[in-house]
Design a protein around this motif. Sequence first.
Motif, PDB file in Angstrom:
ATOM      1  N   ILE A  38      16.780 -49.250   7.901  1.00 43.57           N
ATOM      2  CA  ILE A  38      17.472 -48.163   8.598  1.00 43.57           C
ATOM      3  C   ILE A  38      17.140 -46.820   7.950  1.00 43.57           C
ATOM      4  O   ILE A  38      16.885 -45.822   8.638  1.00 43.57           O
ATOM      5  CB  ILE A  38      18.991 -48.408   8.587  1.00 43.57           C
ATOM      6  CG1 ILE A  38      19.334 -49.630   9.454  1.00 43.57           C
ATOM      7  CG2 ILE A  38      19.752 -47.183   9.085  1.00 43.57           C
ATOM      8  CD1 ILE A  38      20.786 -50.042   9.374  1.00 43.57           C
ATOM      9  N   LEU A  39      17.113 -46.809   6.627  1.00 38.71           N
ATOM     10  CA  LEU A  39      16.806 -45.569   5.899  1.00 38.71           C
ATOM     11  C   LEU A  39      15.360 -45.144   6.118  1.00 38.71           C
ATOM     12  O   LEU A  39      15.075 -43.964   6.384  1.00 38.71           O
ATOM     13  CB  LEU A  39      17.076 -45.773   4.406  1.00 38.71           C
ATOM     14  CG  LEU A  39      16.763 -44.581   3.496  1.00 38.71           C
ATOM     15  CD1 LEU A  39      17.641 -43.391   3.862  1.00 38.71           C
ATOM     16  CD2 LEU A  39      16.962 -44.961   2.030  1.00 38.71           C
ATOM     17  N   GLY A  42      14.605 -43.775   9.605  1.00 36.07           N
ATOM     18  CA  GLY A  42      15.228 -42.463   9.759  1.00 36.07           C
ATOM     19  C   GLY A  42      14.460 -41.372   9.030  1.00 36.07           C
ATOM     20  O   GLY A  42      14.201 -40.296   9.585  1.00 36.07           O
ATOM     21  N   VAL A  43      14.067 -41.656   7.789  1.00 28.67           N
ATOM     22  CA  VAL A  43      13.345 -40.655   6.986  1.00 28.67           C
ATOM     23  C   VAL A  43      11.970 -40.364   7.577  1.00 28.67           C
ATOM     24  O   VAL A  43      11.560 -39.196   7.698  1.00 28.67           O
ATOM     25  CB  VAL A  43      13.203 -41.144   5.527  1.00 28.67           C
ATOM     26  CG1 VAL A  43      12.226 -40.266   4.757  1.00 28.67           C
ATOM     27  CG2 VAL A  43      14.561 -41.151   4.841  1.00 28.67           C
ATOM     28  N   GLU A  46      12.285 -38.381  10.643  1.00 31.64           N
ATOM     29  CA  GLU A  46      12.633 -37.003  10.261  1.00 31.64           C
ATOM     30  C   GLU A  46      11.380 -36.212   9.916  1.00 31.64           C
ATOM     31  O   GLU A  46      11.202 -35.053  10.358  1.00 31.64           O
ATOM     32  CB  GLU A  46      13.579 -37.034   9.061  1.00 31.64           C
ATOM     33  CG  GLU A  46      13.915 -35.666   8.485  1.00 31.64           C
ATOM     34  CD  GLU A  46      15.094 -34.995   9.162  1.00 31.64           C
ATOM     35  OE1 GLU A  46      15.138 -33.749   9.138  1.00 31.64           O
ATOM     36  OE2 GLU A  46      15.943 -35.711   9.710  1.00 31.64           O
ATOM     37  N   THR A  58      13.556 -36.836  15.637  1.00 30.28           N
ATOM     38  CA  THR A  58      14.438 -36.958  14.473  1.00 30.28           C
ATOM     39  C   THR A  58      15.747 -37.655  14.846  1.00 30.28           C
ATOM     40  O   THR A  58      16.201 -38.564  14.147  1.00 30.28           O
ATOM     41  CB  THR A  58      14.744 -35.561  13.903  1.00 30.28           C
ATOM     42  OG1 THR A  58      13.524 -34.955  13.461  1.00 30.28           O
ATOM     43  CG2 THR A  58      15.695 -35.673  12.717  1.00 30.28           C
ATOM     44  N   ALA A  59      16.344 -37.232  15.948  1.00 29.11           N
ATOM     45  CA  ALA A  59      17.606 -37.841  16.397  1.00 29.11           C
ATOM     46  C   ALA A  59      17.409 -39.324  16.699  1.00 29.11           C
ATOM     47  O   ALA A  59      18.247 -40.169  16.340  1.00 29.11           O
ATOM     48  CB  ALA A  59      18.126 -37.107  17.622  1.00 29.11           C
ATOM     49  N   TRP A  60      16.303 -39.641  17.373  1.00 28.76           N
ATOM     50  CA  TRP A  60      16.014 -41.056  17.681  1.00 28.76           C
ATOM     51  C   TRP A  60      15.920 -41.877  16.398  1.00 28.76           C
ATOM     52  O   TRP A  60      16.488 -42.965  16.310  1.00 28.76           O
ATOM     53  CB  TRP A  60      14.700 -41.151  18.459  1.00 28.76           C
ATOM     54  CG  TRP A  60      14.147 -42.545  18.481  1.00 28.76           C
ATOM     55  CD1 TRP A  60      14.504 -43.541  19.320  1.00 28.76           C
ATOM     56  CD2 TRP A  60      13.161 -43.086  17.603  1.00 28.76           C
ATOM     57  NE1 TRP A  60      13.803 -44.690  19.038  1.00 28.76           N
ATOM     58  CE2 TRP A  60      12.965 -44.438  17.974  1.00 28.76           C
ATOM     59  CE3 TRP A  60      12.416 -42.572  16.535  1.00 28.76           C
ATOM     60  CZ2 TRP A  60      12.060 -45.266  17.328  1.00 28.76           C
ATOM     61  CZ3 TRP A  60      11.508 -43.396  15.888  1.00 28.76           C
ATOM     62  CH2 TRP A  60      11.346 -44.730  16.278  1.00 28.76           C
ATOM     63  N   GLY A  61      15.230 -41.350  15.400  1.00 28.14           N
ATOM     64  CA  GLY A  61      15.014 -42.097  14.167  1.00 28.14           C
ATOM     65  C   GLY A  61      16.302 -42.447  13.441  1.00 28.14           C
ATOM     66  O   GLY A  61      16.452 -43.561  12.921  1.00 28.14           O
ATOM     67  N   TRP A  62      17.239 -41.516  13.415  1.00 24.90           N
ATOM     68  CA  TRP A  62      18.495 -41.783  12.702  1.00 24.90           C
ATOM     69  C   TRP A  62      19.453 -42.642  13.519  1.00 24.90           C
ATOM     70  O   TRP A  62      20.419 -43.179  12.983  1.00 24.90           O
ATOM     71  CB  TRP A  62      19.169 -40.465  12.319  1.00 24.90           C
ATOM     72  CG  TRP A  62      18.461 -39.743  11.225  1.00 24.90           C
ATOM     73  CD1 TRP A  62      17.835 -38.534  11.306  1.00 24.90           C
ATOM     74  CD2 TRP A  62      18.267 -40.207   9.886  1.00 24.90           C
ATOM     75  NE1 TRP A  62      17.266 -38.205  10.103  1.00 24.90           N
ATOM     76  CE2 TRP A  62      17.523 -39.207   9.200  1.00 24.90           C
ATOM     77  CE3 TRP A  62      18.642 -41.337   9.186  1.00 24.90           C
ATOM     78  CZ2 TRP A  62      17.141 -39.326   7.863  1.00 24.90           C
ATOM     79  CZ3 TRP A  62      18.267 -41.472   7.842  1.00 24.90           C
ATOM     80  CH2 TRP A  62      17.533 -40.475   7.206  1.00 24.90           C
ATOM     81  N   ASN A  63      19.173 -42.788  14.818  1.00 25.08           N
ATOM     82  CA  ASN A  63      20.044 -43.601  15.670  1.00 25.08           C
ATOM     83  C   ASN A  63      19.529 -45.021  15.874  1.00 25.08           C
ATOM     84  O   ASN A  63      20.313 -45.972  15.913  1.00 25.08           O
ATOM     85  CB  ASN A  63      20.211 -42.948  17.040  1.00 25.08           C
ATOM     86  CG  ASN A  63      21.001 -41.655  16.985  1.00 25.08           C
ATOM     87  OD1 ASN A  63      21.789 -41.448  16.056  1.00 25.08           O
ATOM     88  ND2 ASN A  63      20.803 -40.782  17.957  1.00 25.08           N
TER      89      ASN A  63
END
Length: 296
Positions: A38-39, A42-43, A46, A58-63
């Motif tokens: 997950i990390l 997201g990174v 980003e 970026t939003a997709w990656g953290w979700n």
Amino acid sequence: RHDCLGSHRLRPRDLAMNAIKIGPFPIPYDRFFLLLAILVIGVVAELVGRRTNNKAVTAWGWNVGFVAALVARLGFVLTHLSDFLPQPLSIFFIWQGGFSLLWGVVGGVAYTLWFFRKEPQLLRNTLLPVVAVTGVWVTSQIMAVSNGSTSHQVLPSLTLYRLDGSEVALESFKGKPLVINVWATWCPPCRREMPMMNEVAAANPEVTFLFVDQGEDAATVEAFINSIDMPGDTVLLDPGLEFSRGQGMVGYPTTFFYDASGQRVSVRFGELSRATVNDQVERLRKTEQLETTATP
């Protein structure tokens, strides 16, 4: 909630018994690599979003990592629904593990296609994050195999003790599939999972369950098992902590699964769910059936 560290001096390993130690805390492989995946996605998303000046990536990656994990958990629960129905709240006990990789992948892909439905050309920006998270998964598999190849694979030759003080050779339990739960009364996760383990043992008489207490006296152990109506003949004492030291354990509870010949089939660190224990028992049963079929 943390899984319990043994009171003895544990071997200086960062990777052992399907767990990774971060500082004083051991974390089971599956949960560690899930959080890492997950990390990482997201990174990396980003970084890609900043490079392409696209906040959507970026939003997709953290979700997407959280959505995939949620669907993976949902899939595991649905495929083991009968194991969760006796205690519905255990659905939320994610610290016990239980995630379906297939469901997680399907959930992640579905969310990705939905997220970029209006801008499908941006899907190419998800390639690098997906490659990175795939690398995490491959690494987890390599480390699990490497750990398994260097660990003891057979039932150890030890003399343990029943509650009445009589000696018993651990190897004498060969001949039937065997589950060994290593525990201590002072360990909260051990105490929580013990009633469930006892119920699974009662439902599977063709599999031997042993609960090997580490370093405690008979009176302490007997008082606890009496409080949960657990039969004393399934409990053994290991006052010298020989089992946990010999297996390089990182903490309690740890559960070992052996076939009838004493070969270790799998090992799981940390508090387990009923679904996971039943999965492993079924694996033992299938292994036994294959060995019986192969015997001329």
